[in-house]
Motif scaffolding. Structure first.
Motif, PDB file in Angstrom:
ATOM      1  N   VAL A  57     -29.699  -6.750   3.979  1.00 30.18           N
ATOM      2  CA  VAL A  57     -29.179  -7.688   2.979  1.00 30.18           C
ATOM      3  C   VAL A  57     -30.316  -8.535   2.406  1.00 30.18           C
ATOM      4  O   VAL A  57     -30.468  -8.667   1.185  1.00 30.18           O
ATOM      5  N   LEU A  58     -31.131  -9.113   3.290  1.00 29.53           N
ATOM      6  CA  LEU A  58     -32.248  -9.936   2.829  1.00 29.53           C
ATOM      7  C   LEU A  58     -33.291  -9.090   2.109  1.00 29.53           C
ATOM      8  O   LEU A  58     -33.909  -9.540   1.140  1.00 29.53           O
ATOM      9  N   GLY A  59     -33.483  -7.850   2.587  1.00 29.85           N
ATOM     10  CA  GLY A  59     -34.408  -6.948   1.906  1.00 29.85           C
ATOM     11  C   GLY A  59     -33.933  -6.619   0.505  1.00 29.85           C
ATOM     12  O   GLY A  59     -34.745  -6.509  -0.424  1.00 29.85           O
ATOM     13  N   GLY A  60     -32.615  -6.469   0.343  1.00 35.04           N
ATOM     14  CA  GLY A  60     -32.060  -6.232  -0.988  1.00 35.04           C
ATOM     15  C   GLY A  60     -32.306  -7.414  -1.909  1.00 35.04           C
ATOM     16  O   GLY A  60     -32.645  -7.248  -3.093  1.00 35.04           O
ATOM     17  N   MET A  61     -32.197  -8.626  -1.373  1.00 36.77           N
ATOM     18  CA  MET A  61     -32.492  -9.822  -2.155  1.00 36.77           C
ATOM     19  C   MET A  61     -33.974  -9.884  -2.511  1.00 36.77           C
ATOM     20  O   MET A  61     -34.347 -10.280  -3.624  1.00 36.77           O
ATOM     21  N   ALA A  62     -34.821  -9.466  -1.564  1.00 38.02           N
ATOM     22  CA  ALA A  62     -36.262  -9.440  -1.845  1.00 38.02           C
ATOM     23  C   ALA A  62     -36.581  -8.435  -2.945  1.00 38.02           C
ATOM     24  O   ALA A  62     -37.464  -8.682  -3.792  1.00 38.02           O
ATOM     25  N   MET A  63     -35.876  -7.300  -2.945  1.00 38.62           N
ATOM     26  CA  MET A  63     -36.098  -6.297  -3.997  1.00 38.62           C
ATOM     27  C   MET A  63     -35.751  -6.864  -5.376  1.00 38.62           C
ATOM     28  O   MET A  63     -36.421  -6.567  -6.371  1.00 38.62           O
ATOM     29  N   ILE A  64     -34.710  -7.698  -5.442  1.00 39.11           N
ATOM     30  CA  ILE A  64     -34.341  -8.335  -6.707  1.00 39.11           C
ATOM     31  C   ILE A  64     -35.448  -9.276  -7.158  1.00 39.11           C
ATOM     32  O   ILE A  64     -35.811  -9.334  -8.340  1.00 39.11           O
ATOM     33  N   GLN A  65     -36.017 -10.023  -6.208  1.00 39.23           N
ATOM     34  CA  GLN A  65     -37.113 -10.919  -6.553  1.00 39.23           C
ATOM     35  C   GLN A  65     -38.336 -10.138  -7.031  1.00 39.23           C
ATOM     36  O   GLN A  65     -39.044 -10.563  -7.954  1.00 39.23           O
ATOM     37  N   VAL A  66     -38.583  -8.972  -6.420  1.00 41.59           N
ATOM     38  CA  VAL A  66     -39.703  -8.136  -6.860  1.00 41.59           C
ATOM     39  C   VAL A  66     -39.463  -7.648  -8.288  1.00 41.59           C
ATOM     40  O   VAL A  66     -40.389  -7.619  -9.110  1.00 41.59           O
ATOM     41  N   ARG A  67     -38.221  -7.270  -8.596  1.00 34.43           N
ATOM     42  CA  ARG A  67     -37.913  -6.829  -9.963  1.00 34.43           C
ATOM     43  C   ARG A  67     -38.231  -7.927 -10.971  1.00 34.43           C
ATOM     44  O   ARG A  67     -38.660  -7.651 -12.095  1.00 34.43           O
ATOM     45  N   ARG A  68     -37.988  -9.182 -10.588  1.00 33.46           N
ATOM     46  CA  ARG A  68     -38.320 -10.294 -11.477  1.00 33.46           C
ATOM     47  C   ARG A  68     -39.832 -10.463 -11.593  1.00 33.46           C
ATOM     48  O   ARG A  68     -40.356 -10.734 -12.676  1.00 33.46           O
ATOM     49  N   LEU A  69     -40.525 -10.302 -10.477  1.00 35.19           N
ATOM     50  CA  LEU A  69     -41.977 -10.507 -10.480  1.00 35.19           C
ATOM     51  C   LEU A  69     -42.703  -9.454 -11.309  1.00 35.19           C
ATOM     52  O   LEU A  69     -43.686  -9.761 -11.983  1.00 35.19           O
ATOM     53  N   VAL A  70     -42.237  -8.196 -11.253  1.00 30.46           N
ATOM     54  CA  VAL A  70     -42.968  -7.126 -11.942  1.00 30.46           C
ATOM     55  C   VAL A  70     -42.943  -7.290 -13.462  1.00 30.46           C
ATOM     56  O   VAL A  70     -43.721  -6.648 -14.168  1.00 30.46           O
ATOM     57  N   GLU A  71     -42.065  -8.159 -13.949  1.00 31.95           N
ATOM     58  CA  GLU A  71     -42.039  -8.396 -15.388  1.00 31.95           C
ATOM     59  C   GLU A  71     -43.276  -9.145 -15.872  1.00 31.95           C
ATOM     60  O   GLU A  71     -43.616  -9.087 -17.053  1.00 31.95           O
ATOM     61  N   GLU A  72     -43.944  -9.870 -14.962  1.00 33.40           N
ATOM     62  CA  GLU A  72     -45.095 -10.671 -15.377  1.00 33.40           C
ATOM     63  C   GLU A  72     -46.289 -10.591 -14.427  1.00 33.40           C
ATOM     64  O   GLU A  72     -47.361 -11.094 -14.753  1.00 33.40           O
ATOM     65  N   GLU A  73     -46.126  -9.931 -13.287  1.00 32.02           N
ATOM     66  CA  GLU A  73     -47.195  -9.875 -12.294  1.00 32.02           C
ATOM     67  C   GLU A  73     -47.612  -8.430 -12.039  1.00 32.02           C
ATOM     68  O   GLU A  73     -46.799  -7.510 -12.119  1.00 32.02           O
ATOM     69  N   LYS A  74     -48.885  -8.247 -11.692  1.00 30.99           N
ATOM     70  CA  LYS A  74     -49.403  -6.911 -11.360  1.00 30.99           C
ATOM     71  C   LYS A  74     -48.914  -6.503  -9.968  1.00 30.99           C
ATOM     72  O   LYS A  74     -48.695  -7.352  -9.097  1.00 30.99           O
ATOM     73  N   THR A  75     -48.790  -5.188  -9.780  1.00 30.83           N
ATOM     74  CA  THR A  75     -48.372  -4.669  -8.475  1.00 30.83           C
ATOM     75  C   THR A  75     -49.334  -5.114  -7.380  1.00 30.83           C
ATOM     76  O   THR A  75     -48.913  -5.496  -6.281  1.00 30.83           O
ATOM     77  N   ALA A  76     -50.638  -5.066  -7.661  1.00 30.48           N
ATOM     78  CA  ALA A  76     -51.636  -5.466  -6.669  1.00 30.48           C
ATOM     79  C   ALA A  76     -51.424  -6.906  -6.228  1.00 30.48           C
ATOM     80  O   ALA A  76     -51.560  -7.246  -5.044  1.00 30.48           O
ATOM     81  N   THR A  77     -51.081  -7.778  -7.162  1.00 32.43           N
ATOM     82  CA  THR A  77     -50.853  -9.186  -6.844  1.00 32.43           C
ATOM     83  C   THR A  77     -49.630  -9.355  -5.959  1.00 32.43           C
ATOM     84  O   THR A  77     -49.648 -10.120  -4.991  1.00 32.43           O
ATOM     85  N   ILE A  78     -48.566  -8.613  -6.276  1.00 37.46           N
ATOM     86  CA  ILE A  78     -47.333  -8.709  -5.486  1.00 37.46           C
ATOM     87  C   ILE A  78     -47.574  -8.243  -4.049  1.00 37.46           C
ATOM     88  O   ILE A  78     -47.163  -8.903  -3.082  1.00 37.46           O
ATOM     89  N   VAL A  79     -48.254  -7.118  -3.900  1.00 32.47           N
ATOM     90  CA  VAL A  79     -48.531  -6.571  -2.563  1.00 32.47           C
ATOM     91  C   VAL A  79     -49.422  -7.514  -1.766  1.00 32.47           C
ATOM     92  O   VAL A  79     -49.167  -7.804  -0.589  1.00 32.47           O
ATOM     93  N   LEU A  80     -50.480  -8.015  -2.396  1.00 37.28           N
ATOM     94  CA  LEU A  80     -51.437  -8.875  -1.700  1.00 37.28           C
ATOM     95  C   LEU A  80     -50.793 -10.182  -1.263  1.00 37.28           C
ATOM     96  O   LEU A  80     -50.937 -10.602  -0.103  1.00 37.28           O
ATOM     97  N   TYR A  81     -50.065 -10.829  -2.167  1.00 28.29           N
ATOM     98  CA  TYR A  81     -49.470 -12.120  -1.829  1.00 28.29           C
ATOM     99  C   TYR A  81     -48.367 -11.993  -0.796  1.00 28.29           C
ATOM    100  O   TYR A  81     -48.156 -12.911   0.004  1.00 28.29           O
ATOM    101  N   PHE A  82     -47.666 -10.865  -0.786  1.00 29.02           N
ATOM    102  CA  PHE A  82     -46.648 -10.716   0.253  1.00 29.02           C
ATOM    103  C   PHE A  82     -47.295 -10.638   1.633  1.00 29.02           C
ATOM    104  O   PHE A  82     -46.829 -11.276   2.586  1.00 29.02           O
TER     105      PHE A  82
END
Length: 309
Positions: free
Chosen positions: A171-196
């Motif tokens: 359930v929480l992972g599904g919520m995290a996936m939604i947050q990732v979908r929002r992030l990819v609109e303005e952030e690079k994949t490398a940034t998302i992976v590194l900051y996580f």
């Protein structure tokens, strides 16, 4: 998202490689021992994953730019959800047979479809809703025998709690996936992976007062190996999306139940129950249908854009 190279077979190879390495990570965590505090496991998984991830980004010349973000709060939200989900998932992994932990984890994409409709306003039609409900039935078939073990206490209750924690992690992972979908609109994949990985490393230190142990050499090495595997698997997964569409490589996630079953049998002596096999077949069928529908809708959207251009 299709890469410039557009090599589907290479993308599939990278995806299957990521599945194998993620399974290696899970195997190392189980070998480390079930009495290790999940927060300690999460720290090792996140901290040691940083080494291959940062080396990969440096190789691609993206390390410096990966640290730049215009949405630190978004990364904080994604990290908070992800770290709690990871910790709960690791608890379940340590207390459940490997095939059942893997199968229950398949609930995450089903949950993501529900949250996408609720929080992102995505249109989910009857076909995908039917697939989600079908998949939930499969999850119930897998988890129900474990949940009935609460009344037996001892190790059986631990397995019941493990099943609940994996479901909550989904359930929480599904919520995290939604947050990732929002992030990819303005952030690079490398940034998302590194900051996580950075966020998960820092946040997991909060659990130090809750029972971290001084480990023997073997469990230490297993957890270090798990962390490196986690980082390498993330790199392979990223590379798979560089060479093929998500809808092309996503179904190969389900190879994990076959490979995981082989590993579980030879390493831990685990044999999946009939309920696990039946429920897994239902969940996998639902997941593949959802992926198929996503692919069809993506094709329709592309055709509409081309017609309007």
């Amino acid at each position: 998202m299709r890469s410039a190279t557009g090599n589907p077979m290479r993308g599939i190879a990278f995806k299957v490689g990521s599945v194998v390495v993620f399974l290696a990570m899970q195997t190392f965590i189980k070998l480390a021992g079930s009495d290790i505090q999940p927060g300690q496991v999460t720290f090792c998984r996140s901290f040691f994953a940083l080494f291959p991830i940062m080396a990969y980004l440096a190789y691609r010349g993206q390390l410096r730019s990966a640290f730049y973000t215009g949405n630190p709060i978004g990364h904080l939200k994604r990290g908070t959800l992800g770290i709690i989900s990871m910790g709960l998932g690791f608890y379940g992994l340590l207390h459940l047979p490997l095939p059942e932990a893997i199968a229950l984890g398949y609930a995450m994409p089903l949950v993501a479809v529900i949250f996408a409709a609720v929080f992102l306003g995505e249109t989910v039609r009857i076909y995908r809703w039917s697939a989600v409900l079908f998949g939930i039935v499969g999850v119930a078939i897998i988890s129900w025998p474990k949940l009935t073990l609460f009344r037996e206490g001892g190790i059986h209750a631990e397995q019941a709690i493990g099943a609940l924690t994996v479901l909550l992690a989904s359930v929480l992972g599904g919520m995290a996936m939604i947050q990732v979908r929002r992030l990819v609109e303005e952030e690079k994949t490398a940034t998302i992976v590194l900051y996580f990985s950075i966020t998960a490393t820092v946040f997991s230190l909060v659990t130090v007062p809750f029972g971290w142990q001084v480990l023997d050499l073997a469990p230490q090495l297993f957890l270090i190996a798990a962390g490196f595997c986690g980082g390498v698997a993330q790199i392979l997964l990223t590379e798979s999306y560089r060479h093929a569409d998500v809808s092309t490589v996503a179904p190969f996630e389900y190879t994990s139940i076959v490979i995981g079953g082989v590993v579980a049998y030879f390493v831990f002596g685990d044999i999946p129950s009939g309920a696990t096999l039946l429920g897994t077949a239902i969940v996998v069928a639902a997941g593949i249908f959802i992926i198929y529908r996503e692919h069809q809708l993506d094709l329709e959207r592309r055709e509409a854009r081309q017609a309007g251009s």
